[in-house]
Design a protein around this motif. Structure first.
Motif, mmCIF file in Angstrom:
data_model
loop_
_atom_site.group_PDB
_atom_site.id
_atom_site.type_symbol
_atom_site.label_atom_id
_atom_site.label_comp_id
_atom_site.label_asym_id
_atom_site.label_seq_id
_atom_site.Cartn_x
_atom_site.Cartn_y
_atom_site.Cartn_z
ATOM 1 N N LEU A 37 0.831 -1.207 0.000
ATOM 2 C CA LEU A 37 0.000 0.000 0.000
ATOM 3 C C LEU A 37 0.865 1.257 0.000
ATOM 4 O O LEU A 37 0.507 2.262 -0.619
ATOM 5 C CB LEU A 37 -0.987 -0.009 1.175
ATOM 6 C CG LEU A 37 -2.070 -1.099 1.076
ATOM 7 C CD1 LEU A 37 -3.025 -1.039 2.274
ATOM 8 C CD2 LEU A 37 -2.889 -0.986 -0.223
ATOM 9 N N LYS A 38 2.029 1.188 0.638
ATOM 10 C CA LYS A 38 2.923 2.359 0.606
ATOM 11 C C LYS A 38 3.413 2.607 -0.816
ATOM 12 O O LYS A 38 3.551 3.753 -1.246
ATOM 13 C CB LYS A 38 4.098 2.173 1.569
ATOM 14 C CG LYS A 38 3.685 2.451 3.003
ATOM 15 C CD LYS A 38 4.851 2.262 3.949
ATOM 16 C CE LYS A 38 4.336 2.168 5.369
ATOM 17 N NZ LYS A 38 5.317 1.553 6.279
ATOM 18 N N ILE A 39 3.688 1.546 -1.553
ATOM 19 C CA ILE A 39 4.098 1.707 -2.957
ATOM 20 C C ILE A 39 2.953 2.338 -3.751
ATOM 21 O O ILE A 39 3.144 3.277 -4.520
ATOM 22 C CB ILE A 39 4.514 0.338 -3.560
ATOM 23 C CG1 ILE A 39 5.807 -0.151 -2.914
ATOM 24 C CG2 ILE A 39 4.658 0.435 -5.088
ATOM 25 C CD1 ILE A 39 6.211 -1.577 -3.288
ATOM 26 N N ILE A 40 1.752 1.841 -3.524
ATOM 27 C CA ILE A 40 0.588 2.345 -4.270
ATOM 28 C C ILE A 40 0.287 3.814 -3.920
ATOM 29 O O ILE A 40 -0.152 4.593 -4.756
ATOM 30 C CB ILE A 40 -0.631 1.421 -3.991
ATOM 31 C CG1 ILE A 40 -0.431 0.071 -4.711
ATOM 32 C CG2 ILE A 40 -1.934 2.077 -4.408
ATOM 33 C CD1 ILE A 40 -1.421 -1.024 -4.330
ATOM 34 N N MET A 41 0.586 4.193 -2.667
ATOM 35 C CA MET A 41 0.281 5.568 -2.235
ATOM 36 C C MET A 41 1.375 6.556 -2.614
ATOM 37 O O MET A 41 1.157 7.762 -2.555
ATOM 38 C CB MET A 41 0.070 5.599 -0.715
ATOM 39 C CG MET A 41 -1.202 4.887 -0.264
ATOM 40 S SD MET A 41 -1.586 5.139 1.467
ATOM 41 C CE MET A 41 -0.406 4.112 2.296
#
Ligand code: SAH
Ligand code: SF4
Length: 364
Positions: free
Chosen positions: A181-185
């Protein structure tokens, strides 16, 4: 020969460190990140501002790998489901739900699930394994590929929202889910705001604080019952983390206010949890928590023990919750015809592989 590593799914700070260790200057991470997650390229050769020798070097060490789509289905209501195959042959599903003003992708966090919620088909399938961060980000990228949604548009996206509501319990695979999710955000890549992401948990209380502090996404809690005796049966994890502890964890979930509410999911099971008394107790239980209640009509599956409450019962339940001041939308089942609705995931592929197995056994 050492195996090449998939560059997708490596945390940005780890990639930067790997590059620095390999003598690649820091500013290259930013450029490469942009190509991977903003432009969505699938080859280092498609990164023209990266010197040729560096592209070669990257190609020697890394791949840019997405999960393979082994089956794509589209429902009469426009919902799409992709069965994805990972490098070890394991499979998981993700679902895209188009709506008027948004498009939501429902991501899986595990192959199967270790928990055994009584009404959930996924829960009858044994866990094979956690998904890696690459496999979680990969689901999003496959959906973006399907809509040809590269480079990342600033508005009107087909894939504008994420729900971690597919197969598996995301808080039992916290590290990989957080990393993905950090990559996606990351604002220089896919750049999806944390407000557009909702993580659903069956109530892994000790991980809920970390979820709020470290990822900060919206929280959905699969409540389904308002008394411990019933919840112990429906969601057996309740025996470990009972309602009081669960509700306390919701009360302290970081960032919750009237603009960012907790969603309580409540599956409507005929004659089990759907009385007016249950609705009133629900309202009492969550009093003071900025919340909305999402009522989910039960999606039946072969040999499931339950039936869905009648529309009249669901309406009466919803009315009590609404009159107590909570938004109480009834979730419209989407993609039932392709087994893409809540709690139906993986069932089709498992059934198919079983029939494949029996035909193989029969020597067909
Ligand atoms: N494991 C997580 C997220 C995946 S399930 C969780 O349990 O929260 C997503 C939602 O679908 C959960 O609220 C789950 O309880 C619900 N669900 C499971 N089976 C269902 C079914 N057969 N019909 C309707 N909803 C179901
Ligand atoms: Fe697992 Fe969620 Fe299904 Fe329960 S409802 S068995 S936690 S996927």
């Amino acid at each position: 020969m050492t195996q090449k590593q998939n560059i997708i799914g490596i945390a940005r700070e780890d990639l930067e460190k790997e590059f620095i260790d390999a003598g690649i200057p820091k500013f290259r991470t930013k450029q490469i990140w942009h190509w991977l997650y903003f432009q969505g390229v699938r080859s280092f050769e498609d990164m023209p501002n990266i010197p040729k020798d560096l592209r070669q070097k990257l190609g020697d060490s890394y791949t840019i790998h997405r999960p393979e789509v082994s089956k794509a289905l589209i429902s009469v209501d426009g919902t799409q489901k992709w069965l994805l195959k990972f490098v070890d042959g394991e499979e998981a599903e993700c679902v895209h739900i188009p709506e008027v003003d948004r498009g939501t992708i429902c991501l899986s966090s595990q192959v199967g699930c270790t928990l055994t919620c009584k009404f959930c088909h996924t829960g009858t399938q044994k866990l094979v394994r956690n998904l890696t961060a690459a496999e979680i980000v990969g689901q999003m990228m496959v959906a973006r590929d399907a809509f040809n949604e590269w480079p990342t548009p600033s508005s009107n996206r087909h894939v504008s929202n994420i729900v971690m509501m597919g197969m598996g319990e995301p808080l039992y695979n916290f590290d990989n889910v957080a990393k993905a999710l950090k990559i996606i955000m990351d604002p220089e890549g896919i750049s999806l705001s944390k407000r557009k992401i909702t993580l659903s948990t069956s109530g892994v209380v000790p991980m809920m604080d970390r979820c709020g502090e470290e990822i900060g996404v919206n929280l959905a809690v699969s409540l389904h019952a308002v008394r411990d005796d019933l919840r112990n049966t429906l969601v057996p994890l309740n025996k470990k983390y009972p309602l009081k502890d669960l509700i306390d964890a919701c009360r302290r979930y970081p960032g919750v206010n009237n603009a960012n509410r907790i969603t309580f999911e409540y599956v409507m099971l005929k004659g089990i949890n759907d009385t007016n008394v249950d609705a009133k107790e629900l309202v009492r239980l969550i009093r003071g928590i900025p919340a909305k209640i999402n009522l989910i009509p039960f999606n039946p599956w072969p040999s499931s023990d339950y039936e869905c409450s009648t529309p009249e019962r669901i309406a009466a339940f919803s009315d009590i919750v609404f009159k107590a001041g909570y938004s109480s939308p009834v979730r419209t089942p989407r993609g039932r015809d392709i087994l893409a609705a809540c709690g139906q995931l993986k069932s089709e592929s498992v059934r198919q592989s079983k029939s494949l197995l029996s035909s193989l056994n029969a020597g067909i």
